[in-house]
Design a protein around this motif. Structure first.
Motif, short mmCIF file in Angstrom:
data_model
loop_
_atom_site.label_atom_id
_atom_site.label_comp_id
_atom_site.label_asym_id
_atom_site.label_seq_id
_atom_site.Cartn_x
_atom_site.Cartn_y
_atom_site.Cartn_z
N PRO A 166 78.91 85.82 -64.36
CA PRO A 166 78.60 84.74 -65.30
C PRO A 166 77.42 85.13 -66.19
CG PRO A 166 78.74 83.92 -63.05
CD PRO A 166 78.80 85.41 -62.97
N TYR A 167 77.53 84.75 -67.43
CA TYR A 167 76.46 85.01 -68.39
C TYR A 167 75.14 84.40 -67.91
CZ TYR A 167 73.94 83.12 -72.49
OH TYR A 167 72.99 82.69 -73.37
N SER A 168 75.24 83.19 -67.35
CA SER A 168 74.02 82.53 -66.88
C SER A 168 73.35 83.34 -65.77
CB SER A 168 74.34 81.12 -66.38
OG SER A 168 75.31 81.17 -65.35
N TYR A 187 71.55 86.32 -67.25
CA TYR A 187 70.33 85.82 -67.89
C TYR A 187 69.25 85.56 -66.83
CZ TYR A 187 67.08 82.93 -70.51
OH TYR A 187 65.95 82.43 -71.08
N GLY A 188 69.66 84.96 -65.71
CA GLY A 188 68.72 84.68 -64.63
C GLY A 188 68.07 85.96 -64.11
N THR A 197 65.58 87.43 -66.65
CA THR A 197 64.30 86.73 -66.78
C THR A 197 63.51 86.71 -65.48
OG1 THR A 197 65.38 84.61 -66.36
CG2 THR A 197 65.08 85.23 -68.66
N PHE A 198 64.14 87.16 -64.39
CA PHE A 198 63.42 87.20 -63.11
C PHE A 198 62.53 88.44 -63.05
CE2 PHE A 198 63.05 88.59 -58.69
CZ PHE A 198 62.45 87.46 -58.14
N ASP A 249 79.81 78.02 -63.60
CA ASP A 249 78.69 78.96 -63.82
C ASP A 249 77.77 78.57 -64.96
OD1 ASP A 249 79.97 80.77 -61.94
OD2 ASP A 249 81.33 81.27 -63.57
N VAL A 250 77.48 77.30 -65.10
CA VAL A 250 76.62 76.90 -66.22
C VAL A 250 75.16 77.29 -65.99
CG1 VAL A 250 75.67 74.90 -67.45
CG2 VAL A 250 78.12 75.02 -66.93
N TYR A 251 74.69 77.05 -64.76
CA TYR A 251 73.24 77.15 -64.53
C TYR A 251 72.82 78.49 -63.96
CZ TYR A 251 73.37 72.03 -64.74
OH TYR A 251 73.56 70.74 -65.12
N THR A 252 71.55 78.80 -64.21
CA THR A 252 70.90 79.89 -63.51
C THR A 252 69.45 79.47 -63.28
OG1 THR A 252 70.43 82.26 -63.57
CG2 THR A 252 70.11 81.05 -65.61
N PHE A 253 68.76 80.23 -62.44
CA PHE A 253 67.31 80.08 -62.39
C PHE A 253 66.75 80.92 -63.52
CE2 PHE A 253 68.17 79.25 -57.83
CZ PHE A 253 67.55 78.02 -57.74
N ALA A 254 66.24 80.29 -64.55
CA ALA A 254 65.67 81.05 -65.66
C ALA A 254 64.19 81.27 -65.40
CB ALA A 254 65.87 80.29 -66.96
N ASP A 255 63.70 82.40 -65.82
CA ASP A 255 62.29 82.76 -65.67
C ASP A 255 61.87 82.85 -64.21
OD1 ASP A 255 61.70 83.07 -68.41
OD2 ASP A 255 61.74 80.88 -68.60
N PRO A 313 70.89 76.72 -68.64
CA PRO A 313 72.05 77.57 -68.95
C PRO A 313 71.67 78.95 -69.47
CG PRO A 313 72.19 75.42 -70.05
CD PRO A 313 70.79 75.58 -69.55
N GLY A 314 70.42 79.17 -69.86
CA GLY A 314 70.01 80.48 -70.34
C GLY A 314 69.78 80.51 -71.84
N PHE A 315 68.84 81.34 -72.27
CA PHE A 315 68.45 81.49 -73.67
C PHE A 315 68.10 80.17 -74.33
CE2 PHE A 315 70.16 85.81 -73.54
CZ PHE A 315 69.13 86.46 -74.21
N GLY A 316 67.55 79.25 -73.55
CA GLY A 316 67.15 77.97 -74.14
C GLY A 316 68.32 77.12 -74.60
N ASP A 317 69.53 77.52 -74.23
CA ASP A 317 70.71 76.75 -74.65
C ASP A 317 70.67 75.35 -74.07
OD1 ASP A 317 71.58 79.04 -75.79
OD2 ASP A 317 73.20 79.43 -74.36
#
Lengths: 153, 898
Positions: free
Chosen positions: A48-50, A53-54, A57-58, B164-170, B179-183
């Motif tokens: 997944p793209y998300s 990205y996670g 950024t980690f 798969d919408v979410y992730t832990f960002a930063d 969702p990533g990239f500030g989306d």
């Protein structure tokens, strides 16, 4: 090489994710990963793209914001601190004219803090791109930065 | 087995059981914040810490700790309590300082646990703040400031919903769920199912409908079945102050805790101000308010005069796949016994008539052969003619999840639908070429010797004749007809035939053709040849469209069969019905939906009663439908809104929606489940059951017992598949028919050991082109369908503002090449014309569709796809070819209607 070719230079297995991200970022003149690149990597590895990205950024070695051509990472570990690391940090901030996390106006340097660089024998130390510089003081530090500037076309 | 000690008591569990699972199994509560039932332990929140005697640290999280022989665990000791309290304190330290005054606290699990552990204020610490709040989704808010980073939303979305919408960002204290990239969520691939919202233990993800902030004021939760689509998800309606204020997913057998956006959020229609609240009768050309007595008397008077003039067959009725089994049963009884005609049909004619006809001929029963739960057992899945993630979202999600766990997915569809992305083989076939493809799959299976010889020999007939016919249908020939790669056909054939448990899932992409019955039977041939029937995880599964379309068919809302699919032509069946009804139904099959429309137009139908249907938008060639409805002397429409069809009626009867009635729905897997009343009908509106019972009484045929349970009992006496069921037995998960006796457990898998008709029958079928082929004037293929955010003709979903934001306007999907030729760009107005009419609507340009095909969803009355469609019928099932007609695309003149 195009991003597509770089991404495809390694096998599409998930354990290659970090290596591919490194290759893509190293190819970027601004030292970062942009959205199309993350999508390309995600598609190739069927992740997944998300999620990609996670991951990006980690880890502090990656950035999703444009950075300078050179990333200056100053060691923030206790041995460097004892050997005058704070002075080095202040001098760098002043000489480059930016705060930690920011990029110089000419786009040459991004100043970052780093965990232990593993070179305590030559503390205080910093790393520019992949290269380590130790036994720093104000004079030597200016020389290194100036040399980097002169190397620019 | 492992024996360990929990709170001083010995406990035996199977190996691999975690302490948390063991404790919950034994009724010992261990609080958690990050644990998701059914997924692996995550160990993220640490709230489930328990004391473990003699371990190195003295404690461990119960969700990841496997039980071991002799282990001694305490959850009730002072030390365990203090451990949990300390963990909660650390979580709270990052929480907003107003936590204990938060207006959302009634529904907050964190707040509840904190209070139970004696915590009354947020410890001073590092408050999470400054994160932007994402309000972009119409149904819920993402507020990272109230997030405890438990990860439930991330895992629910990825592992259960598979979006798969979410992730832990930063990282570190800047971590947030995003969702990533500030989306924004609105720009992500979120399908608004709300699973994350239901999972969230705090107010970080909260619905906008008010059910969350006001949760402590929710008076009642009423367990019922969703009224959108045939999956039959169980849900809890939240009732506050006599109104439905929200819904939450329940652990029903078909949905297992999931819902889609419609079932979760689209309930504004229930108490909507547009609801019909009083009977209306036409007087001097206008519909005016009337009493029930006046309205019903007028219905009965007109009915009598029609029968006097035209005979009983001058009356016809359209039953409703939205209404309950009890109501549809009474409706067909009204026509068969009360009036004396078999002219009863409903919209199943337009969706799965070919399934009922086709599978009845080959297997003996026209229903889904296996259970939805069996998706979890399959190692190969063939999805064809079904955009499952949009039309049966919860089944779609379950198929997606199966593909991710390793099931090999084959998708055959003209559009690159969501499931195609998960597929191992995707076959983008040309609309109208299904039979060619299925025959080619069968041919490849025979050529490579992959057929199940033993199964064929023991359980089928007609094999030799069929095999001889199908051997000439090579993948290479089909490749040309269907426009797909022959190698892909062979790959798909090997995957399907080689699987241990393989299921076929299909919907209207197969049935709505002039070759619909042939398509269904050729899929059935395929399953028979591979022996993939009558076993767990195998089967052929028509996905039924509406919430109770299966039930409406079961209880006899069809012109040729009585309740339980007993033929009207069968004297024994008629006699059995007469024994219950007191009058014998006629022996001649009645007219189908499409035939009723034609008969009405030519004046042969004088009285038409439409219950909960809107043919003026849903039926093919609606110009023709309008003429027909206008030609009828007396039109009765019973509905919850003044639909396009109701506006033409002579009498409009205000009915109750699913949340206002008790009854049963039968879902697509033949599961009969209880529907329960949460709120009363608005104004003077009445339950459909009550209206029908009243009419029957006025016709001199009062039901013995007017209650829902009583009518169901009567139904069970006439439909053999329902014979062993009663409302009492349907509590909980319901029962799957056939259930012939009161001690029968129901039948999850049809045709086990023996087919309903005895032997499974092979039927040789040749591909024939659709009724209308493309030519110079109409060079493209038009195919119609549905989308995730709307339901049928939008009478219900159109009242939900959030859905209108997500998909409120009509559009046509077409390939960039087709758009170029038409001279339109994405978002511009496109004009579509067929031999029957034209519509203008927004162009949605997409690479995900064949260059020769245009797709239009049929939901939107303002640009009704059915102005374009034709009425060519399948010769056997009389289903119209809604999936294929020839169309011309050009630049629109005006603005797309908004």
């Amino acid at each position: 090489m195009t991003t597509r070719q770089i991404v495809r230079s390694l096998e599409p297995t998930q354990d290659n994710l970090l290596a591919i991200l490194h290759r893509v970022q190293n190819d970027s003149t601004r030292n970062f990963l942009d959205e199309p690149e993350i999508r390309e990597v995600a598609d190739y590895l069927e992740l997944p793209y998300s999620f990609v990205y996670g991951v990006a950024t980690f880890y502090s070695m990656f950035s999703v914001q444009p950075r300078g051509r050179h990333v200056v990472r100053v060691c923030a570990s206790p041995p460097c601190h004892l050997m005058g690391g704070r002075t080095i940090r202040d001098e760098l901030r002043e000489y480059l004219g930016v705060e930690f996390g920011d990029t110089t106006e000419d786009g040459l340097f991004t100043l970052e803090m780093s965990s232990c660089l593993g070179t305590c024998g030559i503390a205080p130390a910093m790393m520019i791109d992949g290269e380590i510089y130790g036994n720093l003081d104000g004079v030597r530090l200016r020389e290194i930065i100036d040399r980097k500037r002169r190397e620019e076309p | 087995m492992i024996t360990f000690t929990l709170n001083g008591r010995p406990l035996s569990v199977t190996e691999g059981t975690t302490v948390l699972e063991a404790a919950r199994g034994a009724g010992v509560e261990i609080p958690t914040l990050c644990h998701i039932e059914g997924l692996e332990g995550y160990g993220g929140c640490r709230v489930c810490m328990v004391e473990v005697e003699g371990s190195r640290t003295g404690c461990a999280p119960a969700c990841t700790l496997e039980t071991a022989p002799g282990m001694v665990v305490r959850t009730d000791s002072e030390a365990a309590f203090e451990l949990r309290k300390a963990v909660l304190e650390m979580i709270l330290a990052e929480h907003p300082a107003d936590c204990f005054n938060c207006k959302h606290s009634g529904a907050c699990r964190l707040h509840e646990l904190a209070a139970r552990h004696g915590l009354t204020k947020v410890p001073s610490g590092i408050e999470r703040s400054g994160f932007p709040v994402d309000d972009s989704n119409p149904f819920f808010t993402l507020d990272p400031n109230r997030c405890i980073l438990c990860g439930k939303c991330v895992r629910t979305c990825a592992e259960i919903q598979c979006s798969d919408v979410y992730t832990f960002a930063d990282r570190g204290c800047r971590s947030s769920v995003a969702p990533g990239f500030g989306d924004l969520l609105a720009d992500s691939r979120c399908v608004s199912c709300g699973s994350c919202v239901a999972a969230c233990p705090t107010g970080a993800l909260r619905p906008k409908d008010g059910s969350w902030s006001g949760a402590m004021y929710v008076d009642r939760r009423v367990r019922t079945v969703c009224s959108y689509c045939g999956v039959g998800c169980q849900l809890d309606l939240l009732v506050s102050g006599g109104r439905v204020v929200g819904a939450l997913p329940a652990d029903g057998p078909s949905n297992r805790g999931r819902l889609c956006v419609k079932g979760r959020f689209a309930h504004a229609f229930i108490g909507h101000p547009d609801r019909l609240t009083v009977p209306l009768v036409r007087r001097d050309g206008a519909l005016v308010e009337a009493t029930w007595d006046e309205a019903l008397e007028r219905v009965v008077r007109s009915l009598r005069s029609t029968v006097d003039r035209l005979g009983p067959d001058g009356a016809a009725g359209l039953a409703s796949a939205r209404c309950t089994n009890e109501e549809n049963y009474l409706f067909q009884k009204l026509f068969r016994a009360g009036i004396g005609t078999n002219n009863v049909d409903h919209c199943a004619r337009l969706c799965h008539a070919s399934t009922v006809t086709g599978l009845a001929a080959t297997l003996g029963s026209g229903a889904m052969t296996n259970s939805i739960d069996e998706i979890d057992l399959q190692d190969a899945i063939l999805v064809t003619g079904s955009n499952t993630t949009e039309t049966h979202p919860v089944i779609g999600t379950r198929i997606k999840r199966a593909a991710r766990r390793g099931a090999r997915l084959i998708v055959a569809d003209p559009r690159r639908i969501d499931l195609a992305e998960e597929a191992e083989v995707y076959l983008p076939l040309k609309p109208g070429t299904n039979v060619a493809l299925y025959n080619a799959l069968a041919c490849a299976i025979l050529e490579e010797g992959l057929a199940d010889r033993e199964f064929i020999a023991e359980r089928t007939e007609g094999y030799e004749e069929w095999a001889a016919a199908v051997r000439s249908c090579t993948p290479e020939k089909a490749a040309e007809v269907c426009g797909v790669d022959a190698r892909d056909i062979r790959r798909a054939a090997r995957i399907y035939a080689g699987a241990r448990a393989a299921g076929i899932y299909y919907a209207m992409g197969v049935t709505q053709h002039t070759s619909g019955t042939a398509g269904v039977m050729s899929l059935s041939n395929l399953a028979l040849a591979c022996g993939k029937l009558g076993k767990p995880g195998c089967g052929i599964n028509p996905l039924r469209g509406q919430n109770n379309v299966q039930g409406a068919c079961d209880v006899g809302a069809l012109p040729d069969v009585l309740p339980g699919y007993r033929k009207v032509s069968d004297p024994a069946a008629r006699a059995a019905a007469a024994a219950v009804w007191g009058r014998e139904p006629p022996s001649e099959p009645g007219l189908t939906v499409t035939e009723i429309v034609s008969a009405a137009e030519s004046g042969r139908i004088g009285f038409l009663y439409i219950m909960g249907e809107n043919p003026l938008v849903s039926d093919p060639d609606i110009g023709h439908v309008r003429e027909a409805l206008s030609a009828v002397d007396f039109l009765v429409v019973q509905d919850i809104f003044l639909t396009e069809t109701a506006a033409l009626a002579d009498v409009v009867l205000p009915a109750a929606c699913f949340a206002e009635k008790d009854g049963t729905f039968t879902n697509t897997e033949r599961r009969v489940q209880r529907v329960r009343r949460a709120v009363p009908p608005p104004g003077r509106a009445r339950e459909d059951l009550d209206i029908l019972a009243d009419l029957l009484e006025r016709l001199g045929l009062p039901p013995a017992d007017r209650s829902g349970a009583g009518v169901f009992a009567e139904l069970a006496r006439t439909a053999p598949q329902y014979a062993g069921m009663s409302w009492d037995r349907l509590e909980g998960g319901g029962l799957q028919w056939p259930c012939p006796s009161p001690d029968h457990p129901g039948t999850p898998i049809l045709h086990a050991g023996r087919f309903t008709r005895g032997l499974g029958r092979f039927v040789p079928l040749a591909w024939s082109p659709p009724a209308e082929e493309t030519d110079e004037e109409y060079p493209l293929v038009l195919t119609t369908g549905r989308n995730l955010y709307q339901y049928h003709t939008r009478t219900m979903t159109g009242r939900e503002e959030g859905l209108s934001i997500l998909a409120g306007e009509a559009y046509a999907e077409l390939h960039p090449q087709a758009a170029d030729r038409a001279g339109v760009r994405h978002g511009e107005t496109l004009r579509l014309s067929t031999r029957r009419g034209s519509i203008e609507l927004a162009a949605r340009v997409s690479e995900g569709i064949r260059p020769d095909t245009v797709f239009v969803p049929f939901h939107y009355a303002q640009a009704a796809a059915n102005i374009l469609t034709g009425t060519a019928l399948d010769p056997l099932a009389k289903i119209p070819e809604l999936k294929v007609c020839s169309v011309r695309a050009e630049r629109g003149n005006g603005r797309a209607p908004s």
